[in-house]
Design a protein around this motif. Structure first.
Motif, PDB file in Angstrom:
ATOM      1  N   THR A  11       1.761  28.538  14.592  1.00 17.04           N
ATOM      2  CA  THR A  11       2.177  29.091  15.883  1.00 17.04           C
ATOM      3  C   THR A  11       1.340  28.481  17.005  1.00 17.04           C
ATOM      4  OG1 THR A  11       0.596  30.921  15.812  1.00 17.04           O
ATOM      5  CG2 THR A  11       2.773  31.301  14.801  1.00 17.04           C
ATOM      6  N   GLY A  12       1.914  28.493  18.189  1.00 13.56           N
ATOM      7  CA  GLY A  12       1.195  27.987  19.355  1.00 13.56           C
ATOM      8  C   GLY A  12      -0.086  28.751  19.594  1.00 13.56           C
ATOM      9  N   GLU A  13      -0.020  30.068  19.489  1.00 18.60           N
ATOM     10  CA  GLU A  13      -1.208  30.889  19.735  1.00 18.60           C
ATOM     11  C   GLU A  13      -2.279  30.646  18.664  1.00 18.60           C
ATOM     12  OE1 GLU A  13      -3.679  32.804  21.899  1.00 18.60           O
ATOM     13  OE2 GLU A  13      -1.668  32.415  22.598  1.00 18.60           O
ATOM     14  N   SER A  71      14.991  15.716  25.534  1.00 14.20           N
ATOM     15  CA  SER A  71      15.815  16.909  25.713  1.00 14.20           C
ATOM     16  C   SER A  71      15.046  17.915  26.563  1.00 14.20           C
ATOM     17  CB  SER A  71      16.129  17.534  24.349  1.00 14.20           C
ATOM     18  OG  SER A  71      14.951  18.108  23.801  1.00 14.20           O
ATOM     19  N   ARG A  72      15.716  18.977  26.917  1.00 17.38           N
ATOM     20  CA  ARG A  72      15.075  20.015  27.725  1.00 17.38           C
ATOM     21  C   ARG A  72      13.839  20.567  27.011  1.00 17.38           C
ATOM     22  NH1 ARG A  72      15.280  25.608  28.396  1.00 17.38           N
ATOM     23  NH2 ARG A  72      15.024  26.248  30.564  1.00 17.38           N
ATOM     24  N   ASN A  73      13.970  20.889  25.716  1.00 15.69           N
ATOM     25  CA  ASN A  73      12.827  21.441  24.963  1.00 15.69           C
ATOM     26  C   ASN A  73      11.669  20.460  24.895  1.00 15.69           C
ATOM     27  OD1 ASN A  73      14.194  23.803  24.522  1.00 15.69           O
ATOM     28  ND2 ASN A  73      14.465  23.508  22.332  1.00 15.69           N
ATOM     29  N   ALA A  74      11.968  19.179  24.722  1.00 14.48           N
ATOM     30  CA  ALA A  74      10.900  18.179  24.645  1.00 14.48           C
ATOM     31  C   ALA A  74      10.217  18.009  26.000  1.00 14.48           C
ATOM     32  CB  ALA A  74      11.460  16.847  24.147  1.00 14.48           C
ATOM     33  N   ARG A  75      10.987  18.057  27.085  1.00  8.33           N
ATOM     34  CA  ARG A  75      10.382  17.979  28.421  1.00  8.33           C
ATOM     35  C   ARG A  75       9.483  19.185  28.678  1.00  8.33           C
ATOM     36  NH1 ARG A  75      13.747  14.833  32.754  1.00  8.33           N
ATOM     37  NH2 ARG A  75      14.890  13.446  31.396  1.00  8.33           N
ATOM     38  N   ILE A  76       9.974  20.350  28.282  1.00 11.73           N
ATOM     39  CA  ILE A  76       9.169  21.562  28.442  1.00 11.73           C
ATOM     40  C   ILE A  76       7.892  21.446  27.626  1.00 11.73           C
ATOM     41  CG2 ILE A  76       9.089  24.037  27.915  1.00 11.73           C
ATOM     42  CD1 ILE A  76      12.092  24.119  28.706  1.00 11.73           C
ATOM     43  N   ALA A  77       7.975  20.864  26.441  1.00 15.88           N
ATOM     44  CA  ALA A  77       6.785  20.677  25.598  1.00 15.88           C
ATOM     45  C   ALA A  77       5.744  19.828  26.316  1.00 15.88           C
ATOM     46  CB  ALA A  77       7.163  20.035  24.264  1.00 15.88           C
ATOM     47  N   VAL A  78       6.196  18.787  27.013  1.00 15.97           N
ATOM     48  CA  VAL A  78       5.268  17.911  27.744  1.00 15.97           C
ATOM     49  C   VAL A  78       4.639  18.672  28.909  1.00 15.97           C
ATOM     50  CG1 VAL A  78       5.074  15.798  29.127  1.00 15.97           C
ATOM     51  CG2 VAL A  78       6.405  15.792  27.003  1.00 15.97           C
ATOM     52  N   VAL A  79       5.447  19.446  29.618  1.00 13.63           N
ATOM     53  CA  VAL A  79       4.918  20.242  30.726  1.00 13.63           C
ATOM     54  C   VAL A  79       3.893  21.248  30.197  1.00 13.63           C
ATOM     55  CG1 VAL A  79       5.489  21.987  32.467  1.00 13.63           C
ATOM     56  CG2 VAL A  79       6.941  19.977  32.189  1.00 13.63           C
ATOM     57  N   LEU A  80       4.235  21.907  29.098  1.00 13.56           N
ATOM     58  CA  LEU A  80       3.310  22.881  28.510  1.00 13.56           C
ATOM     59  C   LEU A  80       2.042  22.213  27.985  1.00 13.56           C
ATOM     60  CD1 LEU A  80       5.844  25.224  26.686  1.00 13.56           C
ATOM     61  CD2 LEU A  80       4.544  25.715  28.780  1.00 13.56           C
ATOM     62  N   ALA A  81       2.167  20.985  27.494  1.00 14.36           N
ATOM     63  CA  ALA A  81       0.979  20.242  27.049  1.00 14.36           C
ATOM     64  C   ALA A  81       0.058  19.983  28.234  1.00 14.36           C
ATOM     65  CB  ALA A  81       1.393  18.929  26.396  1.00 14.36           C
ATOM     66  N   GLN A  82       0.649  19.632  29.366  1.00 14.62           N
ATOM     67  CA  GLN A  82      -0.163  19.409  30.565  1.00 14.62           C
ATOM     68  C   GLN A  82      -0.831  20.713  30.983  1.00 14.62           C
ATOM     69  OE1 GLN A  82       1.777  17.480  33.868  1.00 14.62           O
ATOM     70  NE2 GLN A  82       0.038  17.789  35.193  1.00 14.62           N
ATOM     71  N   GLU A  83      -0.092  21.810  30.946  1.00 16.06           N
ATOM     72  CA  GLU A  83      -0.666  23.113  31.298  1.00 16.06           C
ATOM     73  C   GLU A  83      -1.780  23.507  30.328  1.00 16.06           C
ATOM     74  OE1 GLU A  83      -0.206  25.072  33.994  1.00 16.06           O
ATOM     75  OE2 GLU A  83       0.955  23.370  34.714  1.00 16.06           O
ATOM     76  N   VAL A  91       0.637  22.112  20.842  1.00 18.17           N
ATOM     77  CA  VAL A  91       0.795  23.462  21.397  1.00 18.17           C
ATOM     78  C   VAL A  91       2.064  23.526  22.253  1.00 18.17           C
ATOM     79  CG1 VAL A  91      -0.206  25.222  22.912  1.00 18.17           C
ATOM     80  CG2 VAL A  91      -1.654  24.028  21.267  1.00 18.17           C
ATOM     81  N   GLY A  92       2.315  22.492  23.038  1.00 18.85           N
ATOM     82  CA  GLY A  92       3.527  22.455  23.849  1.00 18.85           C
ATOM     83  C   GLY A  92       4.789  22.504  23.002  1.00 18.85           C
ATOM     84  N   VAL A  93       4.804  21.736  21.921  1.00 15.93           N
ATOM     85  CA  VAL A  93       5.957  21.740  21.013  1.00 15.93           C
ATOM     86  C   VAL A  93       6.133  23.118  20.386  1.00 15.93           C
ATOM     87  CG1 VAL A  93       6.790  20.885  18.777  1.00 15.93           C
ATOM     88  CG2 VAL A  93       5.977  19.275  20.506  1.00 15.93           C
ATOM     89  N   LEU A  94       5.048  23.710  19.942  1.00 15.45           N
ATOM     90  CA  LEU A  94       5.136  25.017  19.291  1.00 15.45           C
ATOM     91  C   LEU A  94       5.644  26.086  20.253  1.00 15.45           C
ATOM     92  CD1 LEU A  94       1.837  24.907  17.199  1.00 15.45           C
ATOM     93  CD2 LEU A  94       4.179  24.591  16.382  1.00 15.45           C
ATOM     94  N   GLN A  95       5.304  25.966  21.516  1.00 11.30           N
ATOM     95  CA  GLN A  95       5.735  26.953  22.505  1.00 11.30           C
ATOM     96  C   GLN A  95       7.150  26.709  22.998  1.00 11.30           C
ATOM     97  OE1 GLN A  95       2.584  26.674  25.412  1.00 11.30           O
ATOM     98  NE2 GLN A  95       1.385  28.251  24.393  1.00 11.30           N
ATOM     99  N   SER A  96       7.655  25.498  22.885  1.00  6.41           N
ATOM    100  CA  SER A  96       8.978  25.181  23.420  1.00  6.41           C
ATOM    101  C   SER A  96      10.038  24.984  22.347  1.00  6.41           C
ATOM    102  CB  SER A  96       8.905  23.913  24.271  1.00  6.41           C
ATOM    103  OG  SER A  96       8.690  22.787  23.446  1.00  6.41           O
ATOM    104  N   ALA A  97       9.654  25.102  21.092  1.00  2.00           N
ATOM    105  CA  ALA A  97      10.574  24.838  19.988  1.00  2.00           C
ATOM    106  C   ALA A  97      11.792  25.756  20.046  1.00  2.00           C
ATOM    107  CB  ALA A  97       9.848  25.015  18.653  1.00  2.00           C
ATOM    108  N   GLY A  98      12.916  25.204  19.671  1.00  2.00           N
ATOM    109  CA  GLY A  98      14.136  25.992  19.574  1.00  2.00           C
ATOM    110  C   GLY A  98      14.069  26.951  18.395  1.00  2.00           C
TER     111      GLY A  98
END
Length: 187
Positions: free
Chosen positions: A55-57, A6-18, A35-42
């Protein structure tokens, strides 16, 4: 497999790379996916995790930077394109809507500096998390893999360090049951 994300899961992967890039890690590890999941969670998942003070932070502060060499934005774009994310289009859209320097300014304002690096591969344990997230989605008869499934994959993957980061805040089985309940309620 990434076409099912899904969009959120893809964003989580991108954020994990970042996250891996920001920490100068040569590979994406399960804690970066966390961290990516925590930052992109709905909203629902974020609320659930906030109840447990996960939390992601908070997790991010527990991670240590490593050393890795610099590479280029183009390599990142190519790597993300392989999972269906057009980083160039995202960057161009940000520039179009917010100005030509918005991308780099947002990174600076968040305390991160823009970095130019190449593709960062997944560790074996991070790949296992992604595979387990697919299995979780299939077990719940979901057509897409969402952030909840990735988090269940992290919990099921058994990476001791990453699971330990979560266990500092909540019993892992309790969290797993709460996420499964959240998925069941959404169905």
């Amino acid at each position: 497999m990434f076409e099912r994300f899904s969009r959120n899961a893809r964003i989580a992967v991108v954020l994990a790379q970042e996250e891996a890039r920001e920490l100068n890690c040569g590979q994406i590890r399960p804690e970066h996916l966390l961290v990516g999941v925590l930052q992109s969670a709905g909203r629902d998942l974020s609320g659930l995790l906030a109840d447990y003070d996960v939390t992601g932070e908070g997790i991010r502060r527990r991670l240590e930077p490593a050393d890795a060499p610099d590479d280029s934005f183009e390599s990142d774009a190519e790597a993300l394109q392989s999972i269906g994310i057009d980083l160039r289009a995202i960057r161009d859209r940000v520039a179009q809507n917010f100005g030509p320097d918005a991308w780099d300014n947002a990174l600076r304002m968040s305390g991160r500096r823009p970095r130019r690096r190449g593709h960062i591969p997944f560790t074996k344990s991070a790949k296992k998390v992604l595979e387990l997230s697919l299995r979780e989605a299939l077990a719940h008869k979901d057509k897409t893999i969402d952030a909840e499934h990735v988090l269940l994959g992290i919990l099921r993957g058994g990476d001791p360090f990453t699971v330990g980061l979560i266990a500092e805040h909540v019993d892992v089985e309790q969290l797993r049951a709460a996420i499964v309940s959240l998925l069941d309620d959404a169905a």
